[in-house]
Design an enzyme around this catalytic site. Structure first.
Site, PDB file in Angstrom:
ATOM      1  CG  HIS A  55      33.782  26.193   6.329  1.00 51.88           C
ATOM      2  ND1 HIS A  55      34.048  27.479   6.718  1.00 51.88           N
ATOM      3  CD2 HIS A  55      33.674  25.473   7.471  1.00 51.88           C
ATOM      4  CE1 HIS A  55      34.112  27.532   8.040  1.00 51.88           C
ATOM      5  NE2 HIS A  55      33.887  26.337   8.521  1.00 51.88           N
TER       6      HIS A  55
HETATM    7  C1  UD1 Z   1      33.976  21.290  10.954  1.00 51.64           C
HETATM    8  C2  UD1 Z   1      33.092  21.878  12.045  1.00 51.64           C
HETATM    9  C3  UD1 Z   1      32.823  23.341  11.762  1.00 51.64           C
HETATM   10  C4  UD1 Z   1      34.124  24.097  11.574  1.00 51.64           C
HETATM   11  C5  UD1 Z   1      35.005  23.418  10.542  1.00 51.64           C
HETATM   12  C6  UD1 Z   1      36.348  24.089  10.525  1.00 51.64           C
HETATM   13  C7  UD1 Z   1      31.517  20.271  13.046  1.00 51.64           C
HETATM   14  C8  UD1 Z   1      30.098  19.850  13.155  1.00 51.64           C
HETATM   15  N1  UD1 Z   1      31.794  21.182  12.099  1.00 51.64           N
HETATM   16  O1  UD1 Z   1      33.273  21.373   9.726  1.00 51.64           O
HETATM   17  O2  UD1 Z   1      32.136  23.914  12.853  1.00 51.64           O
HETATM   18  O3  UD1 Z   1      33.823  25.411  11.178  1.00 51.64           O
HETATM   19  O4  UD1 Z   1      35.196  22.036  10.872  1.00 51.64           O
HETATM   20  O5  UD1 Z   1      36.972  23.995   9.280  1.00 51.64           O
HETATM   21  O6  UD1 Z   1      32.351  19.792  13.788  1.00 51.64           O
HETATM   22  N2  UD1 Z   1      37.092  16.591   4.669  1.00 51.64           N
HETATM   23  C9  UD1 Z   1      38.259  16.416   3.960  1.00 51.64           C
HETATM   24  N3  UD1 Z   1      39.446  16.486   4.643  1.00 51.64           N
HETATM   25  C10 UD1 Z   1      39.505  16.708   5.977  1.00 51.64           C
HETATM   26  C11 UD1 Z   1      38.309  16.869   6.678  1.00 51.64           C
HETATM   27  C12 UD1 Z   1      37.110  16.823   6.014  1.00 51.64           C
HETATM   28  O7  UD1 Z   1      38.257  16.202   2.750  1.00 51.64           O
HETATM   29  O8  UD1 Z   1      40.627  16.769   6.510  1.00 51.64           O
HETATM   30  C13 UD1 Z   1      35.795  16.558   3.956  1.00 51.64           C
HETATM   31  C14 UD1 Z   1      35.063  15.238   4.143  1.00 51.64           C
HETATM   32  O9  UD1 Z   1      34.460  14.872   2.944  1.00 51.64           O
HETATM   33  C15 UD1 Z   1      34.002  15.564   5.163  1.00 51.64           C
HETATM   34  C16 UD1 Z   1      33.727  17.050   4.929  1.00 51.64           C
HETATM   35  O10 UD1 Z   1      34.959  17.588   4.494  1.00 51.64           O
HETATM   36  O11 UD1 Z   1      32.847  14.785   5.012  1.00 51.64           O
HETATM   37  C17 UD1 Z   1      33.249  17.771   6.178  1.00 51.64           C
HETATM   38  O12 UD1 Z   1      34.133  17.551   7.266  1.00 51.64           O
HETATM   39  P1  UD1 Z   1      33.584  17.592   8.779  1.00 51.64           P
HETATM   40  O13 UD1 Z   1      34.692  17.314   9.729  1.00 51.64           O
HETATM   41  O14 UD1 Z   1      32.360  16.761   8.922  1.00 51.64           O
HETATM   42  O15 UD1 Z   1      33.088  19.057   8.992  1.00 51.64           O
HETATM   43  P2  UD1 Z   1      33.641  20.458   8.488  1.00 51.64           P
HETATM   44  O16 UD1 Z   1      32.773  20.922   7.376  1.00 51.64           O
HETATM   45  O17 UD1 Z   1      35.104  20.388   8.279  1.00 51.64           O
HETATM   46  N1  UDP Z   2      42.420  29.482   7.659  1.00 53.69           N
HETATM   47  C1  UDP Z   2      43.618  29.068   7.055  1.00 53.69           C
HETATM   48  N2  UDP Z   2      43.602  28.764   5.712  1.00 53.69           N
HETATM   49  C2  UDP Z   2      42.485  28.845   4.951  1.00 53.69           C
HETATM   50  C3  UDP Z   2      41.277  29.277   5.563  1.00 53.69           C
HETATM   51  C4  UDP Z   2      41.278  29.579   6.932  1.00 53.69           C
HETATM   52  O1  UDP Z   2      44.659  28.994   7.716  1.00 53.69           O
HETATM   53  O2  UDP Z   2      42.559  28.547   3.734  1.00 53.69           O
HETATM   54  C5  UDP Z   2      42.415  29.750   9.123  1.00 53.69           C
HETATM   55  C6  UDP Z   2      41.989  31.147   9.509  1.00 53.69           C
HETATM   56  O3  UDP Z   2      43.107  32.011   9.642  1.00 53.69           O
HETATM   57  C7  UDP Z   2      41.289  30.927  10.866  1.00 53.69           C
HETATM   58  C8  UDP Z   2      40.795  29.508  10.796  1.00 53.69           C
HETATM   59  O4  UDP Z   2      41.448  28.896   9.685  1.00 53.69           O
HETATM   60  O5  UDP Z   2      42.221  31.017  11.934  1.00 53.69           O
HETATM   61  C9  UDP Z   2      39.299  29.465  10.620  1.00 53.69           C
HETATM   62  O6  UDP Z   2      38.899  28.145  10.438  1.00 53.69           O
HETATM   63  P1  UDP Z   2      37.551  27.736   9.727  1.00 53.69           P
HETATM   64  O7  UDP Z   2      37.023  28.863   8.930  1.00 53.69           O
HETATM   65  O8  UDP Z   2      37.811  26.439   9.048  1.00 53.69           O
HETATM   66  O9  UDP Z   2      36.612  27.373  10.949  1.00 53.69           O
HETATM   67  P2  UDP Z   2      35.636  28.217  11.909  1.00 53.69           P
HETATM   68  O10 UDP Z   2      36.411  29.297  12.541  1.00 53.69           O
HETATM   69  O11 UDP Z   2      34.474  28.684  11.087  1.00 53.69           O
HETATM   70  O12 UDP Z   2      35.157  27.182  12.890  1.00 53.69           O
END
Ligand code: UD1
Ligand code: UDP
Length: 366
Positions: A207
């Protein structure tokens, strides 16, 4: 510390990794308030974790939602500041490296309140990643730096942060795993639902913006995972984060039948999938740590990692997004036994963090 603790959180990993600290506050009778920025809002990235981890709904739901870095962080900053004025906490705690952390850290640092950064001192040394900027800024404005390992303490000291602000606590990811891994085994029926068997599939997550927003890197990962799974004659389960899901559509990518794409799953289902996977392929930070602690070999589809402890103990290998490199790394990973040491602590990080905050309340010795 005077006044309550305010937790500022906003995304899936922050909810999971702050849960042990929130629980430790509850057990010690430390008054606390949760502020949720709303960075994540879809049920399967948000409310499902509050329910499963038995956390109360946040007192403040700031509803910031998605947007560019500037829009999202700016809206958070305004709303966090307003909420903190009402709550008037003694300490604000943030965890990790997301935009919610950046906004929480900056808001707190401009107010008369102490800031604690949980999971301080991680460095990928890649400033192209938004997460690296966020964690560096949070570390440099924090009063209490809760470093998970000695390596993270060294990074902080090398950047001139006074040693008196830093405590090595272990990573709260271990606390969360210890509390939930057996529960996952008892309660989750995800293997049956997906029709996969213990040890007979790969688990994939992808992601990160630098991977899935770049078509050639995203295609490279998928090709590499597909080939590695074909060579091992197994299926792949891939719970797809919404950012990746949008990119799959936008780039018109057809994922091969060998890779089963599913909606994101809840924490217990994900833990069950992790423990049962033959190999985990990921670009997630938290998943690299979890694989290492659970003894499941991991291949990280990134060019750098801020979790080098995992590669040092032999649990993880960096493959980037080149298909041949991914396939090679999976072959190596499958040859390992999973009996490496856990570098992330003994599962008491949450309690140690709260103890440190409470120690601040004690009168200084004469
Ligand atoms: C964010 C964090 C990343 C982390 C991840 C955990 C930043 C810069 N990035 O990335 O470090 O690893 O969270 O999962 O803070 N969206 C949905 N539903 C939601 C949230 C987001 O559909 O509940 C979609 C939206 O279209 C949005 C895109 O996902 O534009 C990205 O969401 P965003 O919060 O910008 O960053 P993540 O990729 O989730
Ligand atoms: N995780 C979850 N369901 C999923 C994928 C990940 O519960 O479908 C949990 C996983 O166990 C871990 C956390 O989400 O604790 C990791 O989050 P993510 O990969 O979104 O973010 P990052 O750690 O890269 O910031």
């Amino acid at each position: 510390m005077s006044g309550p603790v305010a937790f500022v959180l906003g995304t899936r990993p922050e909810i999971i990794k702050l849960a042990p600290v929130i629980r430790a506050c509850r057990e010690r009778g430390v008054s606390h308030t949760i502020l949720h920025t709303g960075q994540h809002y879809s049920e399967m990235l948000d409310s499902v974790f509050f329910e499963q981890l038995e956390l109360p709904r946040p007192a403040y739901e700031l509803g910031v939602g998605s947007g560019s870095h500037g829009e999202q962080t700016g809206r958070m900053l305004i709303r966090i500041e307003e909420a903190l004025r009402e709550v008037d906490p003694g300490t604000v705690l943030v965890q990790g490296d997301t935009n919610s952390v950046l906004a929480g850290a900056i808001a707190a640092s401009k107010m008369d309140v102490e800031l604690g950064h949980v999971e301080a001192g991680l460095r990928s040394f890649d400033r192209e990643m938004p997460e690296e900027t966020n964690r560096v800024v949070a570390d440099h404005v924090a009063d209490h730096l809760f470093a998970p390992t000695e390596a993270s303490r060294h990074h902080l000291e090398a950047e001139g942060i006074p040693p008196s602000r830093i405590v090595v606590t272990g990573n709260t990811v271990v606390d969360a795993l210890e509390r939930n891994r057996e529960l996952a085994r008892e309660k989750s029926d995800v293997l049956g639902k997906l029709g996969v068997e213990d040890g007979d599939f790969f688990l994939m997550t992808a992601h990160r913006a630098e991977n899935v927003d770049d078509e050639s890197r995203f295609r490279g990962m998928l090709r590499g995972v597909d080939r590695a799974a074909a060579a091992a004659d197994v299926e792949v389960v891939y719970p797809v984060h919404p950012r990746a899901s949008e990119r799959l559509s936008a780039f018109d990518i057809d994922v091969t039948d060998r890779i089963r794409t599913v909606e994101p799953v809840d924490y217990l289902d994900f833990l069950r999938l992790e423990t049962a996977a033959d190999v985990i392929l990921t670009d997630s930070g938290g998943v690299q740590e979890e694989a290492c602690v659970l003894g499941v070999p991991c291949v990280t589809m990134r060019d750098s990692t801020e979790r080098p402890e995992t590669t040092a103990v032999g649990a993880n290998r960096l493959a980037g997004t080149d298909p041949a490199a991914i396939r090679r790394a999976v072959r190596e990973a499958r040859g390992t036994t999973g009996d490496w040491e856990n570098p992330f602590g003994d599962g008491t990080a949450g309690e140690r963090i709260v103890e440190e905050l409470l120690a601040d309340l004690e009168p200084a010795s004469p």
